[in-house]
Design a protein around this motif. Structure first.
Motif, PDB file in Angstrom:
ATOM      1  N   ASN A  72       0.716  -1.230   0.019  1.00  0.00           N
ATOM      2  CA  ASN A  72      -0.063   0.005  -0.030  1.00  0.00           C
ATOM      3  C   ASN A  72       0.795   1.279  -0.017  1.00  0.00           C
ATOM      4  O   ASN A  72       0.480   2.235  -0.642  1.00  0.00           O
ATOM      5  CB  ASN A  72      -0.779  -0.142   1.279  1.00  0.00           C
ATOM      6  CG  ASN A  72      -1.709   0.937   1.186  1.00  0.00           C
ATOM      7  OD1 ASN A  72      -2.608   1.464   0.374  1.00  0.00           O
ATOM      8  ND2 ASN A  72      -2.039   2.055   2.262  1.00  0.00           N
ATOM      9  N   LYS A  75       2.456   1.882  -3.491  1.00  0.00           N
ATOM     10  CA  LYS A  75       1.519   2.601  -4.469  1.00  0.00           C
ATOM     11  C   LYS A  75       1.530   3.931  -4.425  1.00  0.00           C
ATOM     12  O   LYS A  75       1.299   4.367  -5.702  1.00  0.00           O
ATOM     13  CB  LYS A  75       0.308   1.788  -4.102  1.00  0.00           C
ATOM     14  CG  LYS A  75       0.011   0.419  -4.524  1.00  0.00           C
ATOM     15  CD  LYS A  75      -1.493  -0.002  -4.217  1.00  0.00           C
ATOM     16  CE  LYS A  75      -1.663  -1.794  -4.360  1.00  0.00           C
ATOM     17  NZ  LYS A  75      -2.934  -1.921  -4.153  1.00  0.00           N
ATOM     18  N   LYS A 164       5.018  -2.065 -11.306  1.00  0.00           N
ATOM     19  CA  LYS A 164       3.713  -2.008 -11.531  1.00  0.00           C
ATOM     20  C   LYS A 164       3.179  -2.543 -12.793  1.00  0.00           C
ATOM     21  O   LYS A 164       1.661  -2.726 -12.668  1.00  0.00           O
ATOM     22  CB  LYS A 164       3.648  -0.235 -11.898  1.00  0.00           C
ATOM     23  CG  LYS A 164       4.024   0.361 -10.539  1.00  0.00           C
ATOM     24  CD  LYS A 164       3.916   1.928 -10.865  1.00  0.00           C
ATOM     25  CE  LYS A 164       4.273   2.798  -9.606  1.00  0.00           C
ATOM     26  NZ  LYS A 164       4.048   4.226  -9.844  1.00  0.00           N
TER      27      LYS A 164
END
Length: 202
Positions: A72, A75, A164
């Protein structure tokens, strides 16, 4: 720009010492992304007391997992160089600049990781080098898979772009995943020197 990603959960006892060892190495345009997994102690109040615009706190997470908590934080990272940090270690004063110099000129996906010292709080706060036999035994699964550990990792934006595009396999930790991708499509650089004191409490 540098992004330092930290996953926290009830880390109030040590988070200030760790954060202090990081912040003074950063520039005004760098960032510290902290994902907190619904801490119930004073972790958040300590973080908020800094009033530092470089610190971004992601609150009310309910992952119950350091792996997803780190994911998290990652990101939200915007930096050209991505650092991982645990909530309770201590960075040496030359950690950041040494890592950046090691991979700064690479135009392809690049991962840096280093040796570390283990701060063993159970055995009278003694230090062990990462390549010490005691530590190899303690961290045996990492030595069988690769010679690195997540809290020493730094990688460039080129590797971040590749990460990603891919999905981390279920059941794999974020640090092993980054290492595998780096060695599959880019390069990794190991520094045998230590720039971090890794805290062991049990």
């Amino acid at each position: 720009m540098i992004s330092v990603c930290i996953a926290t959960y009830n880390g109030g006892k040590y988070i200030k010492e760790q954060l202090d060892s990081i912040l003074f190495q950063l520039g005004k345009d760098d960032e510290v992304i902290i994902s907190d997994d619904s801490s119930t102690d004073d972790t958040l109040s300590i973080l908020e007391s800094y009033h530092d615009e470089r610190i971004v706190i992601l609150t009310n997470q309910k992952f119950h997992s350091p792996v997803y908590n780190f994911e998290n934080a990652l990101k939200s990272a915007k930096g050209d160089f991505i650092f991982l940090s645990d909530q309770d270690d201590i960075w040496e004063k030359n950690k950041l600049i040494t890592a950046i110099k090691s991979i700064n000129n690479s135009k392809k996906p690049m991962l840096y990781y280093s040796n570390l010292n283990v701060f063993d709080m159970v055995n009278n706060s003694r230090y062990y080098l990462y390549n010490n036999e005691y530590v190899k035994k303690y961290f045996s699964r990492y030595f069988y898979i690769y010679n690195g550990y997540g809290c020493t990792m730094v990688w460039n934006s080129e590797l971040m772009s590749e990460l990603k595009k891919l999905k981390m396999p279920k059941g794999m930790t974020h640090d092993i995943w980054v290492n595998l991708v780096a060695n599959s499509i880019g390069n990794s650089f190991y520094d045998s020197n230590s720039y971090i004191n890794y805290r062991v409490r049990s």
